[in-house]
Design an enzyme around this catalytic site. Structure first.
Site, mmCIF file in Angstrom:
data_model
loop_
_atom_site.group_PDB
_atom_site.id
_atom_site.type_symbol
_atom_site.label_atom_id
_atom_site.label_comp_id
_atom_site.label_asym_id
_atom_site.label_seq_id
_atom_site.Cartn_x
_atom_site.Cartn_y
_atom_site.Cartn_z
ATOM 1 N N HIS A 197 -29.805 -1.430 -13.251
ATOM 2 C CA HIS A 197 -31.163 -1.941 -12.990
ATOM 3 C C HIS A 197 -31.047 -3.114 -12.030
ATOM 4 O O HIS A 197 -30.814 -4.256 -12.448
ATOM 5 C CB HIS A 197 -31.797 -2.350 -14.328
ATOM 6 N N ASP B 78 -33.002 -8.964 -10.535
ATOM 7 C CA ASP B 78 -33.174 -9.645 -9.242
ATOM 8 C C ASP B 78 -32.340 -10.925 -9.272
ATOM 9 O O ASP B 78 -32.886 -12.030 -9.442
ATOM 10 C CB ASP B 78 -34.655 -9.999 -9.029
ATOM 11 N N GLU C 5 -41.836 -4.187 -20.252
ATOM 12 C CA GLU C 5 -41.334 -5.516 -19.854
ATOM 13 C C GLU C 5 -42.454 -6.495 -20.220
ATOM 14 O O GLU C 5 -42.318 -7.303 -21.134
ATOM 15 C CB GLU C 5 -41.037 -5.526 -18.353
ATOM 16 N N HIS D 231 -39.876 1.445 -14.984
ATOM 17 C CA HIS D 231 -40.062 0.201 -15.732
ATOM 18 C C HIS D 231 -41.184 0.425 -16.758
ATOM 19 O O HIS D 231 -42.245 0.980 -16.410
ATOM 20 C CB HIS D 231 -40.528 -0.928 -14.809
HETATM 21 N N1 ADE Z 1 -39.612 -5.598 -9.021
HETATM 22 C C1 ADE Z 1 -38.541 -6.404 -8.924
HETATM 23 N N2 ADE Z 1 -38.246 -6.924 -10.119
HETATM 24 C C2 ADE Z 1 -39.132 -6.415 -11.011
HETATM 25 C C3 ADE Z 1 -39.350 -6.553 -12.400
HETATM 26 N N3 ADE Z 1 -38.581 -7.346 -13.161
HETATM 27 N N4 ADE Z 1 -40.368 -5.889 -12.967
HETATM 28 C C4 ADE Z 1 -41.148 -5.110 -12.218
HETATM 29 N N5 ADE Z 1 -40.988 -4.944 -10.920
HETATM 30 C C5 ADE Z 1 -39.990 -5.584 -10.307
HETATM 31 ZN ZN ZN Z 2 -36.698 -4.415 -12.499
#
Ligand code: ADE
Ligand code: ZN
Length: 340
Positions: free
Chosen positions: A20, A282, A203, A200
Site C-alpha cells: 500500500h 505516503d 480508513e 481503500h
Molecule cells: N491517496 C493517498 N493517500 C491516501 C489515503 N491515505 N487515503 C485515501 N487516498 C489516498
Molecule cells: Zn492509501
C-alpha cells in the site's frame, strides 16, 4: 535498552513486502521544491521548513489537498523517473524486497501529461532497479474516487496500451461521500480484463464501505480497513475469508484516524486472526517509510518478534505475486528468521 536497539535492527533488516504505497506520496520535500522551480509551478512554500510545517493534517481531505498540489510539480519523463527511482532506492534501504506501487494517472492527465510520458519514466527506473539489485515491483492502476466513474472508465481504456504493466486496479482519495458502489461498473470491466482488485475502504469511511468494496466491487484486498472493528460480524467475515488488510500505522496517526500510535488497533486486528499487513501509504507526508512504521509500532505497541514475523509473512502472502515467487520470498523470510 540494548535489547530494544537490537530488535529494531532486526526489524529493519528483515525482508519485507510493501502493498500500500502511493508513488506521489514519496515525493521528498527537497525534490518538490527543486521541481517546482524547474517547471515554474507556483507553490505556497519557499523553504523545506515551510513545506514541513504545512504537513500537519486534521483529516484525510486536508492531506489530499496538499498531496495533489505536491504532485502538480511533476511534468516530464525525467521527473517521473526520479520519483520512481528515489522510492525504489528507499525500498533497498528498508529491505522491501517486493513492492506494489499505486500510480494515479488522474493526477497527471489534467496537466496535459499523458500515459507515454509518465510510464516511460516509471518503467526506466523499474528496469534499472530490477537489473541492478533484483528489486521486485508490481504496479497498481489507482483511480480517484472523488471524480466521476465515467472519467475512470476512460482512463481504464487509455491504460489498455499498458495492460501488461499493471497487475491490479485500486481506488483512493476522499472516502466520505464516495462509497465503493459508485465504481461497480469500473470494477466489473477491470475484472473482465484480468486485473486483480483492491480498494481503500474503512480508513475514514464506515464498515458499510468495507462490505460494499467486498460485495459490489469484489475486491480481494482492502486498503486500510481499520474501522472494521466497529462491526463484529464484519471482522468474522474478513477472518473466515482471510481478506488481507493493508494497514498503514503512521498514516493513520498523522490523519487522526487514531489519536496516537499507542491507540492503534493493528495488533488487536492481528490477535483476532485477521490477515493484517504493514505499509507506509505516503511516507514523506506521514513521517516515515516502512522501517519507521515497524519501529513506531515496536515503541508504542510493544510489537514483539512473533507478531512482527506474522505481519511480515502476511505481506508476502497477501501480495499479487504468482505463487512460485511468493514461496521464494517466504523462504527468504524463513531463512532470515532462522539466522537472526
Ligand atoms: N491517496 C493517498 N493517500 C491516501 C489515503 N491515505 N487515503 C485515501 N487516498 C489516498
Ligand atoms: Zn492509501
Amino acid at each position: 535498552m540494548n535489547e530494544k536497539i537490537h530488535f529494531e535492527d532486526w526489524l529493519s533488516a528483515a525482508p519485507k513486502a510493501e502493498l500500500h504505497l502511493h508513488l506521489d506520496g514519496t515525493l521528498e520535500a527537497g525534490r518538490l521544491l527543486q521541481l517546482a522551480e524547474k517547471n515554474r509551478v507556483q507553490l505556497p512554500y519557499k523553504s523545506l521548513a515551510e513545506v514541513e510545517a504545512a504537513y500537519r493534517f486534521e483529516n484525510l481531505q486536508s492531506f489530499l489537498d496538499l498531496y495533489y498540489l505536491g504532485a502538480s510539480v511533476l511534468r516530464d519523463e525525467e521527473d517521473f523517473y526520479h520519483l520512481m527511482m528515489d522510492y525504489l532506492q528507499r525500498c533497498r534501504q528498508n529491505n522491501i524486497v517486493h513492492t506494489e506501487i499505486m500510480i494515479e494517472p488522474q493526477t497527471y492527465l489534467p496537466n496535459g501529461i499523458d500515459f507515454p510520458v509518465f510510464m516511460a519514466g516509471f518503467k526506466r527506473a523499474i528496469v534499472e532497479a530490477r537489473s541492478s539489485w533484483g528489486q521486485s515491483v508490481q504496479l497498481i492502476l489507482s483511480f480517484l474516487r472523488h471524480l466521476p466513474e465515467s472519467e475512470a472508465l476512460g482512463v481504464l481504456d487509455q491504460a489498455e496500451a499498458y495492460r501488461d504493466d499493471f497487475v491490479a486496479i485500486g481506488l483512493a482519495s476522499s472516502e466520505q461521500g464516495n462509497p465503493p458502489q459508485k465504481f461497480a461498473e469500473l470494477y466489473r470491466r477491470a475484472r473482465e480484463r484480468g486485473y486483480r482488485l483492491t480498494a481503500h475502504a474503512g480508513e475514514e469511511g464506515p464498515p458499510a464501505f468495507i462490505y460494499s468494496a467486498l460485495q459490489d466491487l469484489q475486491v480481494e484486498r482492502i486498503d486500510h480497513g481499520v474501522r472494521c472493528v466497529e462491526d463484529d460480524a464484519l471482522v468474522e467475515w474478513l477472518r473466515e475469508r482471510g481478506v488481507p488488510l493493508t494497514v498503514c500505522p503512521l498514516s493513520n496517526v498523522r490523519l487522526c484516524v487514531f489519536p496516537e500510535m499507542a491507540q492503534h488497533n493493528i495488533l488487536q486486528l492481528l490477535e483476532r486472526g485477521l490477515m493484517v499487513t504493514v505499509n507506509s501509504d505516503d511516507p514523506t507526508y506521514f513521517g516515515g517509510y516502512m522501517n519507521d512504521n515497524f519501529i513506531a509500532m515496536h515503541r508504542a505497541l510493544n510489537l514483539n518478534r512473533s507478531q512482527a514475523l506474522q505481519l511480515l509473512r502476511n505481506g508476502f502472502e497477501a501480495s499479487f505475486l504468482p505463487e512460485a515467487e511468493k514461496t521464494a520470498l517466504l523462504k527468504q523470510l524463513d531463512n532470515f528468521a532462522e539466522a537472526a
